[in-house]
Design a protein around this motif. Structure first.
Motif, PDB file in Angstrom:
ATOM      1  N   GLU A  20       0.852  -1.181   0.000  1.00  0.00           N
ATOM      2  CA  GLU A  20       0.000   0.000   0.000  1.00  0.00           C
ATOM      3  C   GLU A  20       0.890   1.234   0.000  1.00  0.00           C
ATOM      4  O   GLU A  20       1.675   1.445   0.917  1.00  0.00           O
ATOM      5  CB  GLU A  20      -0.938   0.047   1.203  1.00  0.00           C
ATOM      6  N   LYS A  22       0.770   5.271   0.102  1.00  0.00           N
ATOM      7  CA  LYS A  22      -0.196   6.268   0.525  1.00  0.00           C
ATOM      8  C   LYS A  22      -0.088   7.562  -0.282  1.00  0.00           C
ATOM      9  O   LYS A  22       1.007   7.988  -0.670  1.00  0.00           O
ATOM     10  CB  LYS A  22      -0.036   6.568   2.010  1.00  0.00           C
ATOM     11  N   TRP A  35      -1.750   7.691 -10.685  1.00  0.00           N
ATOM     12  CA  TRP A  35      -0.492   7.144 -10.209  1.00  0.00           C
ATOM     13  C   TRP A  35       0.419   6.958 -11.418  1.00  0.00           C
ATOM     14  O   TRP A  35       0.025   6.346 -12.412  1.00  0.00           O
ATOM     15  CB  TRP A  35      -0.695   5.801  -9.499  1.00  0.00           C
ATOM     16  N   HIS A  50      -7.910   7.381 -11.662  1.00  0.00           N
ATOM     17  CA  HIS A  50      -9.080   6.954 -10.907  1.00  0.00           C
ATOM     18  C   HIS A  50     -10.325   6.913 -11.785  1.00  0.00           C
ATOM     19  O   HIS A  50     -11.213   6.107 -11.556  1.00  0.00           O
ATOM     20  CB  HIS A  50      -9.301   7.868  -9.696  1.00  0.00           C
ATOM     21  N   THR A  60      -4.541  -1.399  -7.793  1.00  0.00           N
ATOM     22  CA  THR A  60      -5.796  -0.664  -7.789  1.00  0.00           C
ATOM     23  C   THR A  60      -5.634   0.552  -6.883  1.00  0.00           C
ATOM     24  O   THR A  60      -4.751   0.587  -6.019  1.00  0.00           O
ATOM     25  CB  THR A  60      -6.967  -1.507  -7.271  1.00  0.00           C
ATOM     26  N   ALA A  61      -6.482   1.547  -7.109  1.00  0.00           N
ATOM     27  CA  ALA A  61      -6.479   2.726  -6.245  1.00  0.00           C
ATOM     28  C   ALA A  61      -7.893   3.261  -6.181  1.00  0.00           C
ATOM     29  O   ALA A  61      -8.534   3.432  -7.224  1.00  0.00           O
ATOM     30  CB  ALA A  61      -5.523   3.793  -6.774  1.00  0.00           C
ATOM     31  N   PHE A  70      -5.918   8.700  -2.055  1.00  0.00           N
ATOM     32  CA  PHE A  70      -5.914   7.904  -3.295  1.00  0.00           C
ATOM     33  C   PHE A  70      -4.769   6.901  -3.160  1.00  0.00           C
ATOM     34  O   PHE A  70      -3.795   6.919  -3.887  1.00  0.00           O
ATOM     35  CB  PHE A  70      -5.731   8.823  -4.511  1.00  0.00           C
ATOM     36  N   HIS A  71      -4.919   5.994  -2.205  1.00  0.00           N
ATOM     37  CA  HIS A  71      -3.846   5.040  -1.914  1.00  0.00           C
ATOM     38  C   HIS A  71      -3.771   3.958  -2.990  1.00  0.00           C
ATOM     39  O   HIS A  71      -4.785   3.459  -3.466  1.00  0.00           O
ATOM     40  CB  HIS A  71      -4.057   4.396  -0.548  1.00  0.00           C
ATOM     41  N   LEU A  72      -2.549   3.550  -3.303  1.00  0.00           N
ATOM     42  CA  LEU A  72      -2.302   2.514  -4.316  1.00  0.00           C
ATOM     43  C   LEU A  72      -2.081   1.179  -3.606  1.00  0.00           C
ATOM     44  O   LEU A  72      -1.285   1.100  -2.676  1.00  0.00           O
ATOM     45  CB  LEU A  72      -1.064   2.882  -5.144  1.00  0.00           C
ATOM     46  N   LYS A  73      -2.767   0.149  -4.088  1.00  0.00           N
ATOM     47  CA  LYS A  73      -2.696  -1.144  -3.403  1.00  0.00           C
ATOM     48  C   LYS A  73      -2.467  -2.281  -4.381  1.00  0.00           C
ATOM     49  O   LYS A  73      -2.894  -2.219  -5.550  1.00  0.00           O
ATOM     50  CB  LYS A  73      -4.002  -1.402  -2.637  1.00  0.00           C
ATOM     51  N   CYS A  87       2.219   9.944  -7.061  1.00  0.00           N
ATOM     52  CA  CYS A  87       0.805  10.267  -7.099  1.00  0.00           C
ATOM     53  C   CYS A  87       0.675  11.673  -7.673  1.00  0.00           C
ATOM     54  O   CYS A  87       1.533  12.539  -7.416  1.00  0.00           O
ATOM     55  CB  CYS A  87       0.237  10.207  -5.684  1.00  0.00           C
TER      56      CYS A  87
END
Lengths: 109, 111
Positions: A20, A22, A35, A50, A60-61, A70-73, A87
């Motif tokens: 993750e 942030k 991203w 997004h 995914t975000a 808008f965290h990236l995971k 970001c």
């Protein structure tokens, strides 16, 4: 004024572990969030935005307007995910991008 | 298509001099944006050109100027260089409402 904050400069994760990255933003309107990723010795490239709600390379975000995040995971990190991640936000898809300072992600084998 | 190309790759200038950086957009793109990326920072927007005119500008002094040619290529000019202008300069091209594609950048060192 619009601002993007990425609190982690460096992040190390073991291969197979969840990732993750942030991202928080401040903006008075309805921004478009992105991203971007830069792999070693490659140019900056779009990873995801997004508005398209896609999953790219397993990432995914989700845009959380309440928390302005808008965290990236990614559920399972892979070694090829090691890169610099930025970001960014803009007023619309083709307007100026405001970037965060970036997070260098290192996947430990 | 080689994508966005920039020249030169590297450049060393002396404080007070002037520099011109060049960018050729990806085929089919008509909009060019320039960014400055200092060491350890994210890219910062300088300005954007569309139809040979500056459409939007970031928080940079007038020493930074640009131009877009009829073939959509672009130049970034910086006058009276300061040590603080040392950075990677990125060019990005796009076509209306689509993503921005970045070039490899020009590394400028001011001594």
């Amino acid at each position: 004024a619009q601002r993007v904050t990425q609190p982690e400069k460096l992040l190390s994760v073991f291969k197979g572990a969840p990732v993750e990255l942030k991202c928080n933003y401040s903006y008075s309107g309805s921004p478009e969030l992105f991203w971007y990723v830069q792999y070693s010795r490659q140019r900056l490239q779009l990873l995801l935005r997004h508005i398209s709600r896609e999953s790219i390379k397993g990432f995914t975000a989700d845009l959380n307007k309440g928390e302005t995040s808008f965290h990236l995971k990614k559920p399972f990190a892979q070694e090829e995910d090691s890169a610099m991640y930025y970001c960014a936000l803009s007023d619309s898809g083709n307007e100026k991008l405001t970037f965060g300072t970036g997070t260098r992600l290192t996947i430990i084998p | 298509d080689a994508g966005v190309t920039q020249s030169p790759t590297h450049l060393i200038k002396t404080r007070g001099q002037q520099v011109t950086l060049r960018c050729s957009p990806k085929s089919g793109h008509d909009t060019v944006s320039w960014y400055q990326q200092a060491l350890g920072q994210g890219p910062q927007f300088i300005f954007q050109y569309y139809e040979e005119e500056e459409r939007q500008r970031g928080n940079f002094p007038d020493r930074f100027s640009g131009h877009q040619f009829p073939n959509y290529s672009s130049e970034l000019n910086v006058n009276a260089l300061l040590l603080g202008d040392s950075a990677l300069y990125l060019c990005a091209s796009s076509s209306n409402l689509y993503e921005q594609y970045f070039g490899p950048g020009t590394r400028l060192t001011v001594t």
